[in-house]
Design a protein around this motif. Structure first.
Motif, mmCIF file in Angstrom:
data_model
loop_
_atom_site.group_PDB
_atom_site.id
_atom_site.type_symbol
_atom_site.label_atom_id
_atom_site.label_comp_id
_atom_site.label_asym_id
_atom_site.label_seq_id
_atom_site.Cartn_x
_atom_site.Cartn_y
_atom_site.Cartn_z
ATOM 1 N N SER A 159 0.826 -1.208 0.000
ATOM 2 C CA SER A 159 0.000 0.000 0.000
ATOM 3 C C SER A 159 0.860 1.259 0.000
ATOM 4 O O SER A 159 0.569 2.220 -0.717
ATOM 5 C CB SER A 159 -0.928 0.027 1.210
ATOM 6 O OG SER A 159 -1.885 -0.993 1.106
ATOM 7 N N SER A 160 1.917 1.244 0.798
ATOM 8 C CA SER A 160 2.814 2.405 0.860
ATOM 9 C C SER A 160 3.486 2.660 -0.493
ATOM 10 O O SER A 160 3.599 3.814 -0.928
ATOM 11 C CB SER A 160 3.889 2.200 1.920
ATOM 12 O OG SER A 160 3.325 2.174 3.201
ATOM 13 N N ASP A 163 0.905 4.070 -2.865
ATOM 14 C CA ASP A 163 0.664 5.477 -2.541
ATOM 15 C C ASP A 163 1.789 6.359 -3.057
ATOM 16 O O ASP A 163 1.553 7.433 -3.616
ATOM 17 C CB ASP A 163 0.518 5.673 -1.024
ATOM 18 C CG ASP A 163 -0.773 5.069 -0.479
ATOM 19 O OD1 ASP A 163 -1.666 4.706 -1.270
ATOM 20 O OD2 ASP A 163 -0.867 4.953 0.767
ATOM 21 N N LYS A 167 1.776 9.660 -6.068
ATOM 22 C CA LYS A 167 2.082 11.063 -5.758
ATOM 23 C C LYS A 167 2.620 11.762 -7.002
ATOM 24 O O LYS A 167 3.323 11.150 -7.802
ATOM 25 C CB LYS A 167 3.124 11.136 -4.630
ATOM 26 C CG LYS A 167 2.545 10.783 -3.282
ATOM 27 C CD LYS A 167 3.581 10.951 -2.207
ATOM 28 C CE LYS A 167 2.982 10.582 -0.860
ATOM 29 N NZ LYS A 167 3.991 10.632 0.208
#
Length: 168
Positions: A159-160, A163, A167
């Protein structure tokens, strides 16, 4: 319940702290890569030795096994995260060997639908059973009571990364 302390933004960390974090992140990446390489290499060898089959071909069948009515050919590269050019010879070989069919869509003749044949499904099920037992054998030494925690941690990592990729 103790709350995890958030790390300060990278810009406020000292050079030594940032260097240590970069080293830790690099070590994590290398460990993940080493585990993947070790397991994948052994699975590839076993598919080749026991079934005269490749992992990419198995991966295509695994996707089609989830879709009994078939898939639009253009969807397969997205699901497998490969280029259409890399997938074409794999699909051609699976069709040639009778594991799958490729037919034009009734709605748009330019669109190809790929489906697993009865023989392909039987072969896939045999291979999937072996695949599962091979993984169990390779991971048997890792404590079962730690698997769920590790899976949770890796889900968080995934998930990180997603994400970070989203960006601007």
């Amino acid at each position: 319940m103790a709350l995890a302390k958030e790390s300060p933004p990278a810009s406020t960390r000292s050079g030594a702290d940032q260097d240590a974090e970069y080293r830790a992140q690099t070590r994590l990446w290398l460990r993940l890569l080493a585990c993947t390489t070790l397991i994948e290499g052994e699975l590839r060898r076993r598919f080749r030795d026991e079934f005269d089959f490749t992992m990419p071909r198995f991966d295509v069948l695994a996707q089609l096994d989830r879709e009994p009515s078939g898939l639009v050919l253009g969807e397969l590269p997205k699901r497998l995260m490969v280029s259409a050019g890399n997938l074409t010879p794999i699909v051609d070989r699976l069709v040639e060997d009778g594991y799958i069919t490729r037919t034009p869509s009734n709605l748009d003749r330019r669109v190809q639908i790929v489906c697993m044949t009865v023989e392909g499904r039987k072969a896939f099920r045999r291979m999937a059973k072996s695949h599962g037992s091979w993984l169990a054998e390779l991971l048997a030494e890792f404590p079962a009571d730690r698997l769920d925690g590790l899976i949770g941690e890796l889900d968080g990592l995934k998930s990180s990364v997603r994400d970070a990729l989203q960006k601007p």
